[in-house]
Design an enzyme around this catalytic site. Structure first.
Site: not given
Ligand code: ADE
Ligand code: ZN
Length: 339
Positions: A17, A19, A197, A200, A278-279
């Site tokens: 996971h 991005h 997703h 969340e 994630d990011d």
């Molecule tokens: N795009 C990038 N990170 C995300 C996240 N945590 N939830 C939804 N969309 C995303």
């Molecule tokens: Zn994500």
């Protein structure tokens, strides 16, 4: 370094996971802004980092889409992807399955091919350069229409043999999985695997929709499944993989404190949970930072960490033979660490 951190550092693992646009570090953002003569509303790397304080998912997404504006050329997408692979290889990652958001770029006039070619070239070279294999997942932005997602799937047709699957990301609340029923069906008909997703910020009902209406092969996040005991039993029974993102959950206020993070409860309930970043450029940590932070907060044992690393391969889209090879490497490593 603590014993646990040393153990985590050497543990073979996969990331499921991530991005790519969320791995854009402020330093690279600045360099690309200069290279492409793009104005950004920040004067320094420090100013960018200081802006990364979020109270929910939308807060983050607003700044994340703005950051992606510096990505213009095939080389930019190559550099972005290459930097991530180099960084995650240093964390002991052997395989990654990464997301990209083509609509973020095509909406700005960047052709789909520019984005995909740069990413795919870096992923392909990453095997020899860093010893990391990979798969690419195209995410649809759920705040846009299903027609827009369908047009993106059509634009991706020349690349279908190099895409493992499609996913669904962006603003969850108010955009249920059912909105994307047709495009997910079209993706399945084209032989693509499906992830989304869900849970969340959105309710357990969105997870039910992702399973029943989209027919997902893997669940991204899934935290709020724990509010629905029958859903937890079903996810455990179906061996559904959850790609959990501890530092993301903390930074987006999905949890208030990592000590309250549901990861250990998920494992205890028999869910196939994994750890992911994630990011990472926005949430302050790559793969091992996530393992370390959550292991510390929840006092995870070596056995828990081995389970998480094994889950990352079991939940991947690798062949059964490749999964077995990676699991054997984890067993060998854990055996050595014990003796
Ligand atoms: N795009 C990038 N990170 C995300 C996240 N945590 N939830 C939804 N969309 C995303
Ligand atoms: Zn994500």
């Amino acid at each position: 370094m603590s014993d646990r951190a040393k153990f985590i550092a050497g543990l073979p693992k996969a990331e499921l996971h991530l991005h790519l646009e969320g791995s854009l570090e402020p330093e690279l953002m600045f360099a690309l802004a200069r290279r492409n003569k793009v104005e950004i509303p920040f004067k320094s790397v420090e100013e960018i980092r200081a802006a990364y304080r979020f109270s929910n998912l939308q807060d983050f997404l607003d700044i994340y889409y703005q950051g992606a504006n510096v990505l213009r050329t095939e080389q930019d997408f190559f550099d972005l992807t290459d930097a991530y692979l180099k960084r995650v290889a240093a964390d002991g990652a052997r395989h990654v399955e990464v997301f990209f958001d083509p609509q973020t770029h095509t909406a700005r006039g960047i052709p789909f091919a520019v984005v995909a070619d740069g990413i795919l070239r870096a992923l392909s070279e990453g095997v020899a350069r860093y010893g990391v294999t990979s798969k690419l997942i195209l995410c649809f932005l759920r705040h846009l229409s299903e027609e827009d997602a369908l047009a993106t799937l059509i634009a991706a047709e020349p690349y279908l043999d190099r895409l493992a699957g499609v996913g669904l990301d962006s603003s969850e609340r108010g955009h249920p999985p059912s909105k994307f029923r047709n495009v997910f069906e079209a993706a399945r008909e084209r032989g693509l695997l499906l992830v989304a997703h869900a849970g969340e910020e959105g309710p357990p009902e969105y997870i039910h929709e992702a399973l029943d209406i989209l027919g997902i092969d893997r669940l991204d996040h899934g935290n709020r499944a724990l509010e629905d005991a029958a859903l937890v039993r079903r996810l455990a029974h179906e061996k559904m993989t959850l790609t959990v993102c501890p530092l993301s959950n903390l930074k987006l206020c999905v949890v208030t404190d990592l000590k309250q993070h549901p990861l250990k409860r998920m494992l205890d309930l028999g869910l196939r949970a994994t750890v992911n970043s994630d990011d990472p450029a926005y949430f302050g940590g790559y793969l091992n930072d996530n393992y370390n932070a959550v292991a510390e907060a929840l006092d995870l044992s070596h056995d828990d960490l081995v389970t998480l690393a094994k889950n990352s391969f079991l939940g991947s889209f690798l062949s059964e033979a490749d999964k077995a090879k990676h699991i054997a490497a984890i067993d060998a490593y854990a055996g050595r660490a014990q003796s």
